[in-house]
Design a protein around this motif. Structure first.
Motif, PDB file in Angstrom:
ATOM      1  N   PRO A  24       0.992  -1.060   0.055  1.00  0.00           N
ATOM      2  CA  PRO A  24      -0.047   0.040  -0.053  1.00  0.00           C
ATOM      3  C   PRO A  24       0.958   1.372   0.174  1.00  0.00           C
ATOM      4  O   PRO A  24       2.015   1.124   0.567  1.00  0.00           O
ATOM      5  N   SER A  59      -4.538   6.994  -3.289  1.00  0.00           N
ATOM      6  CA  SER A  59      -4.449   5.690  -2.206  1.00  0.00           C
ATOM      7  C   SER A  59      -3.338   4.883  -3.114  1.00  0.00           C
ATOM      8  O   SER A  59      -3.250   3.650  -2.795  1.00  0.00           O
ATOM      9  N   SER A  81      -4.034   3.169  -5.635  1.00  0.00           N
ATOM     10  CA  SER A  81      -4.682   2.172  -6.251  1.00  0.00           C
ATOM     11  C   SER A  81      -4.213   1.751  -7.934  1.00  0.00           C
ATOM     12  O   SER A  81      -4.015   2.882  -8.511  1.00  0.00           O
ATOM     13  N   GLN A 125      -2.088  -5.640  -7.110  1.00  0.00           N
ATOM     14  CA  GLN A 125      -3.314  -5.164  -6.026  1.00  0.00           C
ATOM     15  C   GLN A 125      -2.786  -4.771  -4.801  1.00  0.00           C
ATOM     16  O   GLN A 125      -2.048  -5.582  -4.143  1.00  0.00           O
ATOM     17  N   ARG A 126      -2.831  -3.577  -4.429  1.00  0.00           N
ATOM     18  CA  ARG A 126      -2.338  -3.054  -3.149  1.00  0.00           C
ATOM     19  C   ARG A 126      -3.263  -3.457  -1.945  1.00  0.00           C
ATOM     20  O   ARG A 126      -2.564  -3.623  -0.888  1.00  0.00           O
ATOM     21  N   SER A 127      -4.538  -3.458  -2.092  1.00  0.00           N
ATOM     22  CA  SER A 127      -5.573  -3.667  -1.058  1.00  0.00           C
ATOM     23  C   SER A 127      -5.482  -5.270  -0.627  1.00  0.00           C
ATOM     24  O   SER A 127      -6.079  -5.835  -1.637  1.00  0.00           O
TER      25      SER A 127
END
Length: 327
Positions: free
Chosen positions: A33, A264, A266, A288-290
């Motif tokens: 993230p 963020s 994303s 995908q960071r989340s």
């Protein structure tokens, strides 16, 4: 083992599985993230004289960014500059250049100075079935939408990388389209140009992650802009029928979703619920960071594939009915 014990064990396993999956995803999800600040940083936006680009410039300026906008028409750029000045009190820099001209872009970037957030937003669209569309129009869309993105990113990379570690995280955001997630009747060339941005973004993220630069790919639906008004006048009837399955948005709504996603870090930025479903259904090998979104993508993969097949059933049904009426 009693039936009660088996029931208890089954419930325990049902609870432990998602927790275990979340732990594994926390360990393997990459890139990590990141937060990309906007305030007091340089945001450079192409296609910034109207539509989503202008809305992005408004929002970035209102959040305290130093904004530069680039487009072909100096008159439209000056009008946009005055509009932003009146609404935010912020003076933006303007650069007139064609994204098909790499040398002109390089000169603009050199004059603009170090860039923290680059939003490659320019786009053209001439809807038509491939059989009826001239190759000159196909080339025009590919040159502006895809090759123009390559030109802009390559021209700007030195300015984005310059003393990056001293300036904090940077961002390169590419404005795709929901037609860059799924092919749509009448969008043959346009979809090809927007699908191409995904390949650019996925490979580019690997190339620039070590420089603390974070790539985002934005997928707006039909957006209420001057371009959409002109497009709807000429696009095939079947295109309008199929495109109606996803509602249109206002440019400032797309700009808010886009800028929030950029901040963020994303990689995939959907702009409405349909876009979110498409993002889950087409996640593939995208970064995908989340951890939470990675969990949703895994759990919902089968459901979203079923939903996609339902949409395709509806679309192909519309195509069959339309052709039956023509004969």
């Amino acid at each position: 083992m009693t039936g009660a014990n088996l029931t208890y064990l089954s419930l325990l396993l049902l609870l432990l599985f998602p927790l275990g999956l979340l732990v594994v995803l926390y360990l393997i999800t990459r890139p990590r993230p990141a937060r990309v600040p906007i305030k007091n940083r340089h945001v450079f936006i192409t296609g910034g004289s109207s539509g989503i680009g202008l809305a992005l410039a408004h929002r970035a300026a209102s959040e305290g960014a130093r904004v530069s906008i680039l487009a072909r028409s100096i008159d439209k750029l000056e009008a946009a500059k005055q509009e932003i000045l009146l609404s935010t009190g912020i003076d933006v820099a303007v650069f007139a250049a064609d994204v098909r001209d790499y040398d002109a872009l390089s000169r603009a970037v050199e004059e603009a100075g170090p860039i923290d957030v680059l939003v490659v937003n320019q786009g053209v669209f001439v809807p038509q079935e491939l059989e009826r569309q001239g190759l000159d129009e196909v080339k025009f869309m590919l040159d502006v939408n895809l090759m123009g993105a390559f030109n802009m990113v390559k021209a700007a990379l030195p300015a984005i990388k310059l003393q990056r570690r001293d300036r904090g995280p940077g961002s390169i955001a590419l404005m795709s389209s929901q037609a860059g997630q799924v092919g749509i009747y009448g969008y043959t060339a346009y979809s090809a140009s927007k699908f191409g941005l995904r390949g650019l973004a996925e490979a580019l993220q690997q190339e620039v992650i070590a420089d603390d630069i974070h790539v985002s790919l934005i997928f707006p639906p039909d957006t209420d802009t001057p371009g959409l008004v002109e497009e709807t006048k000429i696009r095939p009837q079947l295109t309008s029928i199929i495109a109606a399955s996803s509602g249109a948005m206002k440019a400032d709504e797309v700009a808010k979703r886009a800028l929030d996603g950029i901040k963020s870090g994303s990689f995939i930025i959907p702009c409405n619920f349909e876009g979110l479903l498409l993002s889950i259904a087409t996640a593939g090998f995208s970064p995908q960071r989340s951890v939470l979104m990675a969990f949703v993508e895994i759990v919902a993969a089968g459901i979203t594939r079923f939903a996609a097949l339902c949409f395709l059933w509806n679309w192909y049904g519309s195509i069959e009915k339309w052709h039956a009426k023509q004969h």
